[in-house]
Enzyme design. Structure first.
Site, PDB file in Angstrom:
ATOM      1  N   LYS B  14      -4.249 -22.622   1.049  1.00 51.01           N
ATOM      2  CA  LYS B  14      -3.247 -22.063   1.961  1.00 51.01           C
ATOM      3  C   LYS B  14      -2.646 -20.789   1.357  1.00 51.01           C
ATOM      4  O   LYS B  14      -2.677 -20.575   0.140  1.00 51.01           O
ATOM      5  CB  LYS B  14      -2.130 -23.082   2.222  1.00 51.01           C
ATOM      6  CG  LYS B  14      -1.192 -23.328   1.014  1.00 51.01           C
ATOM      7  CD  LYS B  14       0.071 -22.537   1.107  1.00 51.01           C
ATOM      8  CE  LYS B  14       0.884 -22.308  -0.121  1.00 51.01           C
ATOM      9  NZ  LYS B  14       0.580 -22.667  -1.440  1.00 51.01           N
ATOM     10  N   GLY B 143      -1.202 -20.108  -6.686  1.00 52.40           N
ATOM     11  CA  GLY B 143      -0.278 -20.284  -5.568  1.00 52.40           C
ATOM     12  C   GLY B 143      -0.978 -20.437  -4.234  1.00 52.40           C
ATOM     13  O   GLY B 143      -0.365 -20.276  -3.185  1.00 52.40           O
ATOM     14  N   LEU B 144      -2.276 -20.745  -4.288  1.00 53.54           N
ATOM     15  CA  LEU B 144      -3.044 -20.834  -3.044  1.00 53.54           C
ATOM     16  C   LEU B 144      -3.335 -22.278  -2.644  1.00 53.54           C
ATOM     17  O   LEU B 144      -4.234 -22.543  -1.848  1.00 53.54           O
ATOM     18  CB  LEU B 144      -4.342 -20.043  -3.179  1.00 53.54           C
ATOM     19  CG  LEU B 144      -4.131 -18.550  -3.430  1.00 53.54           C
ATOM     20  CD1 LEU B 144      -5.453 -17.866  -3.703  1.00 53.54           C
ATOM     21  CD2 LEU B 144      -3.432 -17.890  -2.243  1.00 53.54           C
ATOM     22  N   GLY B 145      -2.596 -23.205  -3.215  1.00 48.59           N
ATOM     23  CA  GLY B 145      -2.733 -24.595  -2.792  1.00 48.59           C
ATOM     24  C   GLY B 145      -4.014 -25.256  -3.256  1.00 48.59           C
ATOM     25  O   GLY B 145      -4.506 -26.184  -2.614  1.00 48.59           O
ATOM     26  N   SER B 146      -4.560 -24.777  -4.396  1.00 41.22           N
ATOM     27  CA  SER B 146      -5.801 -25.388  -4.866  1.00 41.22           C
ATOM     28  C   SER B 146      -5.597 -26.867  -5.170  1.00 41.22           C
ATOM     29  O   SER B 146      -6.442 -27.693  -4.821  1.00 41.22           O
ATOM     30  CB  SER B 146      -6.346 -24.648  -6.099  1.00 41.22           C
ATOM     31  OG  SER B 146      -5.370 -24.606  -7.124  1.00 41.22           O
ATOM     32  N   SER B 147      -4.487 -27.218  -5.782  1.00 39.51           N
ATOM     33  CA  SER B 147      -4.289 -28.636  -6.139  1.00 39.51           C
ATOM     34  C   SER B 147      -4.179 -29.499  -4.887  1.00 39.51           C
ATOM     35  O   SER B 147      -4.726 -30.599  -4.849  1.00 39.51           O
ATOM     36  CB  SER B 147      -3.064 -28.809  -7.040  1.00 39.51           C
ATOM     37  OG  SER B 147      -1.873 -28.702  -6.300  1.00 39.51           O
ATOM     38  N   GLU B 193      -0.294 -34.915  -4.926  1.00 37.95           N
ATOM     39  CA  GLU B 193       0.428 -33.704  -5.284  1.00 37.95           C
ATOM     40  C   GLU B 193       1.634 -34.014  -6.171  1.00 37.95           C
ATOM     41  O   GLU B 193       1.976 -33.260  -7.080  1.00 37.95           O
ATOM     42  CB  GLU B 193       0.920 -32.996  -4.013  1.00 37.95           C
ATOM     43  CG  GLU B 193      -0.132 -32.160  -3.339  1.00 37.95           C
ATOM     44  CD  GLU B 193      -0.286 -30.815  -4.021  1.00 37.95           C
ATOM     45  OE1 GLU B 193      -1.083 -30.748  -4.984  1.00 37.95           O
ATOM     46  OE2 GLU B 193       0.376 -29.854  -3.600  1.00 37.95           O
ATOM     47  N   ASP B 204       1.532 -27.718   1.301  1.00 39.04           N
ATOM     48  CA  ASP B 204       0.152 -27.435   0.926  1.00 39.04           C
ATOM     49  C   ASP B 204      -0.783 -28.533   1.415  1.00 39.04           C
ATOM     50  O   ASP B 204      -1.845 -28.262   1.969  1.00 39.04           O
ATOM     51  CB  ASP B 204       0.038 -27.300  -0.602  1.00 39.04           C
ATOM     52  CG  ASP B 204       0.751 -26.059  -1.108  1.00 39.04           C
ATOM     53  OD1 ASP B 204       1.504 -25.441  -0.335  1.00 39.04           O
ATOM     54  OD2 ASP B 204       0.556 -25.709  -2.294  1.00 39.04           O
TER      55      ASP B 204
END
Lengths: 420, 420
Positions: B14, B143-147, B193, B204
């Site tokens: 995201k 900060g791209l919601g990989s997790s 998360e 996310d």
């Protein structure tokens, strides 16, 4: 010290430091004097009937016979001390126009008509023949109030020659306080501005006359603008950068107006934020103590204001490049000034900037084709430099100087004296 | 099509497109899925008792014996279909911690504890031995919601294996509508998360599960965030640029907080402007028709939002450089995304951008050391790819792919098939 020529008058340019664009929507804005100034040398001309306007920066050199000026019309409107009118007197304007038929450039026409309008209103048909040599260290037409600073210089000189301002005024070290004489200059300089701009805000001539900084706010069109002059504001180091990217002011203004239609709530919040920060800056600037913390706050407000102007869509890649360099080199905070979309950026410099870094920055700007001016914000308004009678002064020396600082040789005893 | 391994699950990353930083002050923000995704391949392991987590992107390869997992504790909390708890169950967390003593990196520990927490809650001690191979085309920790995308993949796979989601769910072409199964995945992915981030916003995992875009707003801490999912939002061309400038999120957040103390009125107007533009964007994005005018408005809101983030002092010269290039080359509008101060910039590309210009831009970014990803905004949430039993699938092939697009060879009959 005498009041007769030769003498020099000078007046500063201005930058808008906060609130541009929001001002169009009735929000307050702040303009401040910059140490880039216009200088006017008044010397006798060769003949009693000859009036010369010499403005080498724009290539204008024009002479008129005093006897041919529209004195009859002008005298109809003046009884005793000249009073500026609400609007230009059409009769005088049209008589002057007849003397300018051979001026083929708008800028020549504007400068000459403004000069003659002030001349016939402030001097008399009995004045001696004079030469008015104008030099400006301000870039012309870059939104830095060059025309107002010229107008203030001319008005001041002509008011002196016409005996409308008191000799005592010249002696004061601080010429920036409100008094009858400075208000007289301000109001007539505004008439000169009207000849050039039609409907100027009056801010540029106020700053050029009084120096310091001015907060102003446009009210409904019928009510004059509210102005508050900040004179205690101490000079701050400012780097002025002219990107030389041509602006289209009207287009930028109309784009902001489109934004307020398209995103009304967002835009109104942005304009409110600009108003809030401008008032915040005002409160900082009028403080009796202007310490490092105050300067830091002012720098931060530069950054905030610029971000909001980006949000309004009036920045330009050339301005962003200017800003990015000062951010990367950590020399201060940069914002656009005036209409944006090109034009000038101003950097409120950090208290300590190493010479080497400054030199480096200016080099980088040069590579981008930008012009830089190390100047200061705030500072003095109109100033006079009368000469002793025994000083011989050559107008050609005055003309030929091309550096940012005009150095006036007053002969051996005053060599190198610099005039503000 | 069967539900038994091998199969692949994928979920998107995201970006925050509007409202970052203002969200900290209770304002709404919008996050949208990007077409950069995480892929999870589930294959049988060599032994019935062996569970393997293989995450080559971060260099993690770890195996556990299923029989050694804390089943007794986990089963105490689960009766029938597993229900996520408000907080992680401390007892399970501490039992899992005992199995991770040899993991020396925070990121390994976070990934493994999250995996095992989901595993013991969603699978059973009777599950077969499995290998979970994770590949992500998302930059990790940017900060791209990989997790969250990983968490959604793991949750989906484990929910399938544990028979908690219906096989029919897999067959639907559009997996993004709210239904019991997708909500189940979303809620358990949130638990995953929590193992990694402590107190995540839940945005996310919502975006990774449902796709499209989500508007969210933090309420008082006791009340959960308000979320509205926008699923009709059509994919838009986005250029994602990772400046690779390390960020200090906490520092940036606290700087904004300082600003709200120092310039309360200005800041509150700026935050209001961000709220207004976020709602404006929401109204554009939920429209049934998303035409060129709507895309232009969205691009303009990118510019406005970025300007306001500059005003809040959270941009960075690396981000400004990225933005300036897209402005100069006129390819679209760029804003920072997330915390700012470095990290990623996103460019909402113009409808028509010439390939040559795009290539040129990416080259310039490369020279600056930036990574670029041509991706799209919006798009699908979690997706499954079950295999026919006759397909032999080698996890090592899956691992070794390094391009942005993971191409999965399914044998001759499906060669080159690309999975979303």
């Amino acid at each position: 010290m005498t009041l007769s020529p030769p003498f020099i008058v000078s007046a500063p340019g201005k930058v808008i430091i906060f609130g541009e664009h929001a001002a169009v929507f009735g929000k307050p804005a702040i303009a401040a004097a910059v140490s880039l100034r216009t200088y006017l040398l008044v010397t006798p001309s060769d003949s009693k009937d000859e009036i010369i306007l010499d403005f080498p920066d724009i290539g204008l050199y024009q002479s008129w016979k005093s006897s041919e000026l529209p004195w009859d019309v002008a005298e109809k409107y003046q009884q005793g001390k000249p009073q500026p009118t609400d609007e230009l007197v059409p009769e005088i304007v049209s008589e002057i126009a007849k003397l300018l038929t051979d001026l083929d450039k708008t800028i020549f026409y504007a400068a000459a008509s403004s000069f003659l309008y002030l001349y016939v209103n402030l001097c008399s048909r009995h004045s001696e023949g004079l030469r008015f040599t104008v030099r400006s260290t301000l870039p012309i037409g870059a939104g830095l109030g060059s025309s107002a600073s010229i107008s203030v210089c001319l008005t001041s000189a002509l008011s002196l020659l016409g005996n409308h301002i008191k000799p005592a005024f010249l002696k004061k070290d601080d010429l920036t306080s409100d008094n009858e004489d400075s208000l007289f200059i301000d109001s007539w300089a505004y008439m000169g501005e009207k000849c050039i701009h039609g409907n100027p805000s009056g801010i540029d001539n106020a700053v050029a006359t009084h120096g310091g900084a001015v907060m102003f706010q446009r009210m409904q069109s019928s009510i004059p603008s509210v102005r508050t002059t900040m004179r205690n504001f101490p000079p701050l180091k400012l780097l002025l950068t002219n990107t030389r990217q041509p602006r289209r002011t009207a287009e930028l203004v109309s784009n902001v107006s489109r934004l307020t239609n398209e995103f009304p709530k967002t835009s109104s919040n942005i304009l409110d934020a600009i108003e809030a920060l401008t008032r915040e800056a005002y409160n900082i600037m009028i403080r009796p103590f202007f310490d490092e913390a105050a300067r830091n706050r002012l720098r931060e407000l530069f950054q905030i204001n610029h971000g909001l102007l980006i949000a309004l869509g009036v920045s330009h890649p050339t301005l962003e490049r200017a800003r990015m360099l000062t951010d990367e080199m950590n020399v201060g905070k940069t914002k656009l000034t005036g209409a944006g979309g090109g034009g000038c950026a101003i950097t409120l410099l950090n208290d300590q900037v190493e010479d080497e870094i400054m030199k480096n920055l200016k080099l980088k700007y040069e590579e981008l084709g930008y012009e830089t001016y190390e100047t200061s914000l705030g500072g003095k308004g109109v100033g006079f430099l009368p000469f002793n009678n025994d000083v011989s002064f050559n107008p050609e020396n005055f003309k030929q100087k091309t550096s940012n600082e005009i150095e006036i040789s007053l002969g051996a005893q005053n060599d190198g004296w610099k005039f503000w």
